[in-house]
Scaffold this active site. Sequence first.
Site, PDB file in Angstrom:
ATOM      1  N   HIS A  78     -34.906 -62.216  25.817  1.00  0.00           N
ATOM      2  CA  HIS A  78     -34.259 -63.034  26.852  1.00  0.00           C
ATOM      3  C   HIS A  78     -32.870 -63.491  26.424  1.00  0.00           C
ATOM      4  O   HIS A  78     -32.396 -64.556  26.845  1.00  0.00           O
ATOM      5  CB  HIS A  78     -35.098 -64.276  27.199  1.00  0.00           C
ATOM      6  N   GLU A 137     -32.019 -59.335  29.137  1.00  0.00           N
ATOM      7  CA  GLU A 137     -33.025 -59.059  30.148  1.00  0.00           C
ATOM      8  C   GLU A 137     -32.925 -57.597  30.597  1.00  0.00           C
ATOM      9  O   GLU A 137     -31.829 -57.041  30.737  1.00  0.00           O
ATOM     10  CB  GLU A 137     -32.830 -59.973  31.353  1.00  0.00           C
ATOM     11  N   SER A 168     -41.467 -60.128  25.835  1.00  0.00           N
ATOM     12  CA  SER A 168     -41.167 -61.537  25.605  1.00  0.00           C
ATOM     13  C   SER A 168     -41.948 -62.030  24.377  1.00  0.00           C
ATOM     14  O   SER A 168     -41.687 -61.598  23.272  1.00  0.00           O
ATOM     15  CB  SER A 168     -41.475 -62.356  26.863  1.00  0.00           C
ATOM     16  N   ALA A 169     -42.930 -62.913  24.552  1.00  0.00           N
ATOM     17  CA  ALA A 169     -43.722 -63.380  23.413  1.00  0.00           C
ATOM     18  C   ALA A 169     -44.414 -62.218  22.711  1.00  0.00           C
ATOM     19  O   ALA A 169     -44.546 -62.205  21.479  1.00  0.00           O
ATOM     20  CB  ALA A 169     -44.761 -64.401  23.876  1.00  0.00           C
ATOM     21  N   GLY A 173     -45.067 -65.167  27.510  1.00  0.00           N
ATOM     22  CA  GLY A 173     -45.538 -66.539  27.660  1.00  0.00           C
ATOM     23  C   GLY A 173     -44.989 -67.366  26.521  1.00  0.00           C
ATOM     24  O   GLY A 173     -43.804 -67.278  26.202  1.00  0.00           O
TER      25      GLY A 173
END
Length: 241
Positions: free
Chosen positions: A158, A193, A121-122, A88
């Site tokens: 990413h 990714e 991710s986050a 997020g």
Amino acid sequence: MELFLLSNGKLSSDSEPLDYAHEQIKGLLKSRNITSAVLIPYALIRSDYDARAVELEHALGIKVGSIHHAGVPAIAIEQAQCILVSGGNSWMLNQMLHEKDLIVPIQRAVRERGIPYIGWSAGCNVATPSIRTTNDMPVRNAVVLPALGLFPVQINPHYTDVQVSGHMGETRDDRLTEFCMVNTSESVIALREGSMLHISGNDLRYYSAKGEGFKVFHYGHETKEYVDTRALSGLVPFNCL
């Protein structure tokens, strides 16, 4: 210490969460007899916390409860068998970890009690010393507070080096090079990714579902792509396989 640091949460929009890492994650859960996990969903802005927990339950085959239901979040971490940290917005996530007084409880759970940490991710960003190499916008007026520091090197999830026709702004390589020019003693690991770093005890492994490598950015050094974690020797205090 057991860390799964994933660039992203899934390979495609219609696949299960953490799909490309299921074999490694489920293998760990089975070997540790882990039947439940605590989800830290604070990075989510456009998604529902409980819905994300349900998705992860189905994907991993264990009970997943969101920490926002806990009366005292720190106690939920103390009782957790496994910690899941959703992707997020990294700024929102890191600020909430500080506001909820979760930095030290998570550090102790992972470092002292060996509780597995799985972040994407986050959730990957906040496992490093800071979130200064996130791709996210600072959606809240927060200072750049230290992150968890479970992994000693900055990560850029990413990561892409695709050249967009007509785009006149800086590329991701430009931005990461600028970071290293300002912070000359620091390095950045760029994860594409479908890739992840897995730290298990003193071992560091890299996996890419697409067979791609990772890049390392460091001031004064040529940026190269690698698939062997031995390229990180000197940057991380682990034995690389």
